[in-house]
Design a protein around this motif. Structure first.
Motif, PDB file in Angstrom:
ATOM      1  N   PHE A  76       0.825  -1.209   0.000  1.00  0.00           N
ATOM      2  CA  PHE A  76       0.000   0.000   0.000  1.00  0.00           C
ATOM      3  C   PHE A  76       0.857   1.255   0.000  1.00  0.00           C
ATOM      4  N   ASP A  77       0.313   2.306  -0.593  1.00  0.00           N
ATOM      5  CA  ASP A  77       0.941   3.619  -0.494  1.00  0.00           C
ATOM      6  C   ASP A  77       0.670   4.240   0.867  1.00  0.00           C
ATOM      7  N   VAL A  78      -0.562   4.074   1.367  1.00  0.00           N
ATOM      8  CA  VAL A  78      -0.983   4.759   2.585  1.00  0.00           C
ATOM      9  C   VAL A  78      -1.821   3.839   3.452  1.00  0.00           C
ATOM     10  N   VAL A  79      -1.544   3.822   4.750  1.00  0.00           N
ATOM     11  CA  VAL A  79      -2.482   3.297   5.727  1.00  0.00           C
ATOM     12  C   VAL A  79      -3.053   4.493   6.477  1.00  0.00           C
ATOM     13  N   ALA A  80      -4.375   4.631   6.411  1.00  0.00           N
ATOM     14  CA  ALA A  80      -5.082   5.761   7.024  1.00  0.00           C
ATOM     15  C   ALA A  80      -5.700   5.303   8.335  1.00  0.00           C
ATOM     16  N   VAL A  81      -5.274   5.919   9.433  1.00  0.00           N
ATOM     17  CA  VAL A  81      -5.665   5.480  10.769  1.00  0.00           C
ATOM     18  C   VAL A  81      -6.837   6.334  11.262  1.00  0.00           C
ATOM     19  N   GLY A  82      -8.041   5.794  11.173  1.00  0.00           N
ATOM     20  CA  GLY A  82      -9.208   6.531  11.649  1.00  0.00           C
ATOM     21  C   GLY A  82     -10.488   5.988  11.057  1.00  0.00           C
ATOM     22  N   SER A  83     -11.514   5.866  11.896  1.00  0.00           N
ATOM     23  CA  SER A  83     -12.763   5.235  11.486  1.00  0.00           C
ATOM     24  C   SER A  83     -13.667   6.185  10.716  1.00  0.00           C
ATOM     25  N   GLY A  84     -14.574   5.583   9.962  1.00  0.00           N
ATOM     26  CA  GLY A  84     -15.602   6.350   9.269  1.00  0.00           C
ATOM     27  C   GLY A  84     -16.650   6.880  10.229  1.00  0.00           C
ATOM     28  N   THR A  85     -17.421   7.818   9.743  1.00  0.00           N
ATOM     29  CA  THR A  85     -18.441   8.503  10.542  1.00  0.00           C
ATOM     30  C   THR A  85     -19.726   8.611   9.730  1.00  0.00           C
ATOM     31  N   VAL A  86     -20.853   8.623  10.417  1.00  0.00           N
ATOM     32  CA  VAL A  86     -22.127   8.926   9.771  1.00  0.00           C
ATOM     33  C   VAL A  86     -22.419  10.409   9.978  1.00  0.00           C
ATOM     34  N   ASP A  87     -22.565  11.143   8.880  1.00  0.00           N
ATOM     35  CA  ASP A  87     -22.814  12.586   8.926  1.00  0.00           C
ATOM     36  C   ASP A  87     -24.286  12.870   8.660  1.00  0.00           C
ATOM     37  N   LEU A  88     -24.937  13.512   9.629  1.00  0.00           N
ATOM     38  CA  LEU A  88     -26.303  14.006   9.444  1.00  0.00           C
ATOM     39  C   LEU A  88     -26.204  15.492   9.134  1.00  0.00           C
ATOM     40  N   ILE A  89     -26.654  15.891   7.945  1.00  0.00           N
ATOM     41  CA  ILE A  89     -26.442  17.254   7.474  1.00  0.00           C
ATOM     42  C   ILE A  89     -27.758  18.007   7.434  1.00  0.00           C
ATOM     43  N   PHE A  90     -27.763  19.183   8.064  1.00  0.00           N
ATOM     44  CA  PHE A  90     -28.951  20.034   8.103  1.00  0.00           C
ATOM     45  C   PHE A  90     -28.632  21.397   7.502  1.00  0.00           C
ATOM     46  N   ARG A  91     -29.554  21.919   6.691  1.00  0.00           N
ATOM     47  CA  ARG A  91     -29.443  23.282   6.170  1.00  0.00           C
ATOM     48  C   ARG A  91     -30.218  24.213   7.090  1.00  0.00           C
ATOM     49  N   VAL A  92     -29.567  25.290   7.548  1.00  0.00           N
ATOM     50  CA  VAL A  92     -30.190  26.258   8.444  1.00  0.00           C
ATOM     51  C   VAL A  92     -29.969  27.667   7.891  1.00  0.00           C
ATOM     52  N   PRO A  93     -30.854  28.612   8.199  1.00  0.00           N
ATOM     53  CA  PRO A  93     -30.664  29.979   7.700  1.00  0.00           C
ATOM     54  C   PRO A  93     -29.450  30.669   8.310  1.00  0.00           C
ATOM     55  N   ARG A  94     -29.095  30.254   9.509  1.00  0.00           N
ATOM     56  CA  ARG A  94     -27.911  30.770  10.187  1.00  0.00           C
ATOM     57  C   ARG A  94     -27.474  29.731  11.204  1.00  0.00           C
ATOM     58  N   LEU A  95     -26.210  29.781  11.599  1.00  0.00           N
ATOM     59  CA  LEU A  95     -25.719  28.832  12.586  1.00  0.00           C
ATOM     60  C   LEU A  95     -26.241  29.204  13.966  1.00  0.00           C
ATOM     61  N   PRO A  96     -26.765  28.253  14.728  1.00  0.00           N
ATOM     62  CA  PRO A  96     -27.335  28.577  16.033  1.00  0.00           C
ATOM     63  C   PRO A  96     -26.273  28.967  17.048  1.00  0.00           C
ATOM     64  N   GLY A  97     -26.670  29.833  17.987  1.00  0.00           N
ATOM     65  CA  GLY A  97     -25.800  30.223  19.090  1.00  0.00           C
ATOM     66  C   GLY A  97     -26.249  29.588  20.382  1.00  0.00           C
ATOM     67  N   ASN A  98     -25.722  30.059  21.511  1.00  0.00           N
ATOM     68  CA  ASN A  98     -26.100  29.532  22.820  1.00  0.00           C
ATOM     69  C   ASN A  98     -27.560  29.848  23.125  1.00  0.00           C
ATOM     70  N   ASP A  99     -28.259  28.868  23.713  1.00  0.00           N
ATOM     71  CA  ASP A  99     -29.662  29.039  24.098  1.00  0.00           C
ATOM     72  C   ASP A  99     -30.477  29.572  22.928  1.00  0.00           C
ATOM     73  N   ASP A 100     -30.283  28.959  21.755  1.00  0.00           N
ATOM     74  CA  ASP A 100     -30.849  29.467  20.518  1.00  0.00           C
ATOM     75  C   ASP A 100     -31.564  28.335  19.796  1.00  0.00           C
ATOM     76  N   LYS A 101     -32.493  28.685  18.937  1.00  0.00           N
ATOM     77  CA  LYS A 101     -33.189  27.695  18.124  1.00  0.00           C
ATOM     78  C   LYS A 101     -33.374  28.251  16.718  1.00  0.00           C
ATOM     79  N   VAL A 102     -33.084  27.417  15.731  1.00  0.00           N
ATOM     80  CA  VAL A 102     -33.367  27.780  14.350  1.00  0.00           C
ATOM     81  C   VAL A 102     -34.133  26.634  13.706  1.00  0.00           C
ATOM     82  N   ILE A 103     -34.906  26.953  12.697  1.00  0.00           N
ATOM     83  CA  ILE A 103     -35.657  25.945  11.958  1.00  0.00           C
ATOM     84  C   ILE A 103     -34.851  25.561  10.729  1.00  0.00           C
ATOM     85  N   GLY A 104     -34.538  24.272  10.617  1.00  0.00           N
ATOM     86  CA  GLY A 104     -33.720  23.815   9.501  1.00  0.00           C
ATOM     87  C   GLY A 104     -34.376  22.670   8.756  1.00  0.00           C
TER      88      GLY A 104
END
Length: 304
Positions: free
Chosen positions: A4-32
């Motif tokens: 092999f050229d490369v051994v990559a050390v690290g597991s895969g992940t499941v990404d849940l992706i949400f579109r929001v009008p803006r990134l939420p802040g502390n004690d905040d809620k947005v509808i996405g």
């Protein structure tokens, strides 16, 4: 010749992706709106980038035995990544990430790793023995130290990705660099670890002090700065319509490693890797558009 050229050390992940009008802040809620459920993972993404570019890549990681684990492994196969060194452990939950995208394509991310160690240390020596290069994040110092020292014994190059969330990076960065051949930082990771700005003189000093083949700092929309034994190079990045910046750094890293293993000049490597990242951020997901070498070259021709 190594398998092999490369051994990559690290597991895969499941990404849940949400579109929001803006990134939420502390004690905040947005509808996405949920956009997608995709496979990701920082080092795993880079492995898939390298596989798509034609490198011989294998993953050293852990997966469970459920639907998500099989989806992670299937996506490795789709992108040319060998999975013989993935340890399947019944009952292990997949790493999860929730990603929020605002209207500009910028992201906020919540990462929830499982409680299992990501690397099967029993299989690690065999995986490193048969690889030209080992790529990892040095988040667990003891594990990184063991793997990097073993790699040195086997004439396997060590490339690390240092991000700002890595625990105790400021206290341990000198040891991390001393055990590496190439270090790639994002800008915040560099600032956090080294308490300095990534300018040319600082990079030159670090390359010399730690006898590095190269040190690279990606700076988001500001481009990238890097230094190798020949000198410093920069690239401003490419001006594209941004859909999703998730995986931009992972794509850059994988493409840069491709160039490094093919002995390409630093300026060319930065241009190539920046182009691969620009293509990917024009699509949704960390692996939204993984490019072949021809894809990257055709993209670059548009800017010449």
């Amino acid at each position: 010749m190594k398998t092999f050229d490369v051994v990559a050390v690290g597991s895969g992940t499941v990404d849940l992706i949400f579109r929001v009008p803006r990134l939420p802040g502390n004690d905040d809620k947005v509808i996405g709106k949920k956009v997608a459920e995709l496979i990701g993972g920082t080092v795993a993404n880079s492995a898939c980038v390298m596989g798509k570019l034609g490198l011989r890549v294998t993953s050293l990681s852990t997966a469970g035995d459920d639907y998500y684990a099989q989806a992670i492994i299937d996506d490795f196969h789709r992108n040319g990544v060998d999975t013989r060194f993935i340890l399947r452990k019944p009952g292990v939950a997949a790493n999860m990430a929730i990603i929020f995208l605002d209207d500009s394509g910028e992201k906020a991310l919540v990462y929830a790793p499982n409680d299992e160690t990501e690397t099967c240390m029993v299989q690690a020596p065999q995986a490193i023995d048969c690889s030209r290069l080992v790529y990892m994040m040095p988040g667990q110092l003891d594990k990184f130290r063991t793997l990097a020292r073993y790699a040195r014994e086997k004439n396997t190059k060590v490339v690390i990705d240092v991000e700002s969330h890595i625990k105790n990076s400021q206290q341990n960065i000198k040891e991390m660099l001393s055990l590496s051949d190439v270090a790639i930082f994002n800008k915040e990771g560099f600032r956090t670890s080294l308490q300095q700005e990534p300018d040319a003189e600082v990079l030159r000093s670090l390359v010399e002090e730690h006898d590095l083949d190269a040190l690279v700092v990606t700076c988001g929309g500001e481009g990238v700065i890097a230094c190798d034994r020949k000198g410093v190079a920069t690239h401003p990045g490419y001006n594209v319509s941004v859909i999703d910046t998730t995986g931009a750094g992972d794509t850059f890293n994988g493409a840069f490693i491709y160039c490094y293993l093919n002995n390409r000049e630093l300026n060319d490597a930065l241009s190539f890797a920046s182009a691969a990242a620009a293509i990917n951020i024009s699509h949704v997901g960390a692996r939204g558009k993984l490019s072949t070498v021809d894809d990257v070259n055709k993209f670059k021709e548009q800017y010449q």
